[in-house]
Design an enzyme around this catalytic site. Structure first.
Site, PDB file in Angstrom:
ATOM      1  N   MET A   1     -71.963 -45.393   9.298  1.00 39.53           N
ATOM      2  CA  MET A   1     -71.070 -45.685   8.183  1.00 39.53           C
ATOM      3  C   MET A   1     -71.878 -46.321   7.042  1.00 39.53           C
ATOM      4  O   MET A   1     -72.353 -47.446   7.165  1.00 39.53           O
ATOM      5  CB  MET A   1     -69.990 -46.652   8.684  1.00 39.53           C
ATOM      6  N   PRO A   2     -72.080 -45.589   5.915  1.00 39.27           N
ATOM      7  CA  PRO A   2     -72.884 -46.147   4.822  1.00 39.27           C
ATOM      8  C   PRO A   2     -72.200 -47.358   4.178  1.00 39.27           C
ATOM      9  O   PRO A   2     -71.009 -47.314   3.877  1.00 39.27           O
ATOM     10  CB  PRO A   2     -72.975 -44.999   3.813  1.00 39.27           C
ATOM     11  N   ILE A   3     -72.954 -48.451   4.051  1.00 41.83           N
ATOM     12  CA  ILE A   3     -72.435 -49.645   3.372  1.00 41.83           C
ATOM     13  C   ILE A   3     -73.269 -49.878   2.119  1.00 41.83           C
ATOM     14  O   ILE A   3     -74.501 -49.890   2.181  1.00 41.83           O
ATOM     15  CB  ILE A   3     -72.515 -50.890   4.278  1.00 41.83           C
ATOM     16  N   SER A  38     -65.635 -42.791   4.663  1.00 36.77           N
ATOM     17  CA  SER A  38     -66.632 -43.458   5.511  1.00 36.77           C
ATOM     18  C   SER A  38     -67.472 -44.465   4.711  1.00 36.77           C
ATOM     19  O   SER A  38     -68.263 -45.208   5.278  1.00 36.77           O
ATOM     20  CB  SER A  38     -67.566 -42.416   6.148  1.00 36.77           C
ATOM     21  N   ARG A  40     -68.354 -47.728   2.651  1.00 36.34           N
ATOM     22  CA  ARG A  40     -67.881 -49.107   2.455  1.00 36.34           C
ATOM     23  C   ARG A  40     -68.619 -49.682   1.254  1.00 36.34           C
ATOM     24  O   ARG A  40     -69.843 -49.588   1.181  1.00 36.34           O
ATOM     25  CB  ARG A  40     -68.189 -49.974   3.689  1.00 36.34           C
TER      26      ARG A  40
END
Ligand code: OOG
Ligand code: MG
Length: 333
Positions: A1-3, A38, A40
């Site tokens: 999940m890319p933050i 996906s 954040r």
């Protein structure tokens, strides 16, 4: 999940912060080809004295703002929310406005779509129902008239639907024009990216003739691409013909259309005018929506874009669009 973490100097209007978050989320999703949901985004606010451009603190530059700083009511005060309200008020009051990009150079394509989304959110909150998607500027005739060579998408609602046989109510609009379109009803969802015209046509249920009433909120239909995107592509109304055909039975690139005003032929085109084939326009819409985390739904109506230049509607006119296989629509005013 890319933050993703972004920092924003304290004191920005919440609309500007929201616009920034959305822009970052969309950019990251597109770059990584990841679903928007996906991503954040974490926002931290920094004090003006903790942010410098070169060796000048933001707090110092704010304190010594040059006397040539823009006047209070110019670009500095524009936000997504304000632009949406400006356009909604112009529509409700049937009043034309000057293009927003003249005052707000920060209005780019992505921000234009954010304004468009804010307008649709407002309409939905006021009881309108989204019924589908429209494309704009998909034909050379339209692109040359408007001086913009890039197609765009917009949203259509139930309140824009006009019954064939009902005259155009000129009191409802600012300076309405009408243009013939090929219209799809979707049998299945269509989700980009990577959609081809063949994929797109496989998701279509029926094809019909359409006549779109456009009514730019900008004076003299004068706008740059982000302005017209923000203005939901001048959308105002649409008629749909009664004849529904299975697209597999037709070659839509060869579907001809004759536009007449008071019996005189004023324009002609075939479906090939729209991106070579209206299915190409549909694919373009699906792929463009995907970049903003959206898709075309089963049951949606899709207006694929004017085949010819639009004609102004004036009182007493009878304007018709006659198609080869999709029948005719006759509109009076
Ligand atoms: C923009 C809307 C364009 C189309 O079909 O090309 C459009 C305009 O011409 O004002 O609806
Ligand atoms: Mg149109």
């Amino acid at each position: 999940m890319p933050i993703v973490q972004i920092s924003i100097v304290k004191g920005r209007e919440s609309d500007a912060v929201t616009a920034c978050i959305k822009q970052v989320a969309h950019a990251v999703a597109t770059t990584l080809s990841a679903p928007l949901s996906s991503i954040r985004v974490m926002v931290t606010e920094v004090e003006p004295e903790h942010f410098a451009v070169g060796d000048t603190l933001k707090s110092e530059s704010a304190a010594t703002a040059s006397p040539q700083a823009p006047p209070r009511d110019s670009g500095a005060t524009w936000t997504v929310g304000r632009a949406a309200r400006h356009l909604l008020d112009a529509e409700a009051e049937r009043r034309d406005i000057t293009r927003i990009t003249d005052e707000w150079p920060g209005l780019d394509i992505l921000t234009g779509y954010q304004v468009q989304e804010a307008i649709i959110r407002d309409k939905v909150a006021n009881g309108h129902t989204v019924v589908g998607v429209k494309l704009g500027l998909t034909s050379r005739a339209k692109q040359e008239r408007m001086g913009i060579d890039s197609p765009l998408t917009a949203v259509i609602t139930d309140r824009m639907h006009l019954d064939t046989g009902t005259p155009v109510d000129l009191k409802r609009f600012i300076h309405p024009r009408i243009e013939p379109e090929i219209v799809f009803t979707m049998a299945r969802d269509l989700r980009g990216p990577g959609v081809t015209a063949a994929d797109a046509m496989a998701a279509v249920g029926k094809v019909r003739a359409g006549f779109e009433v456009i009514d730019s909120r900008y004076r003299d239909f004068s706008f740059a691409l982000p302005d017209v995107i923000a203005d939901n592509a001048s959308s105002a109304g649409f008629y749909i013909g009664d004849i529904a055909r299975d697209p597999a039975e037709l070659d839509l690139s060869l579907e001809a259309c004759i536009v007449r005003v008071n019996g005189e032929v004023v324009d002609t085109a075939t479906g090939a005018a729209v991106q070579g084939h209206p299915g190409e326009a549909l694919a373009l819409a699906a792929n463009s929506l995907a970049a903003r985390g959206q898709y075309i739904r089963a049951g949606d109506t899709v207006l694929t874009g004017g085949l010819t230049d639009a004609v102004f509607i004036t009182a007493g006119d009878e304007i018709s669009a006659q198609f080869t296989s999709l029948g005719s629509i006759v509109v009076t005013a």
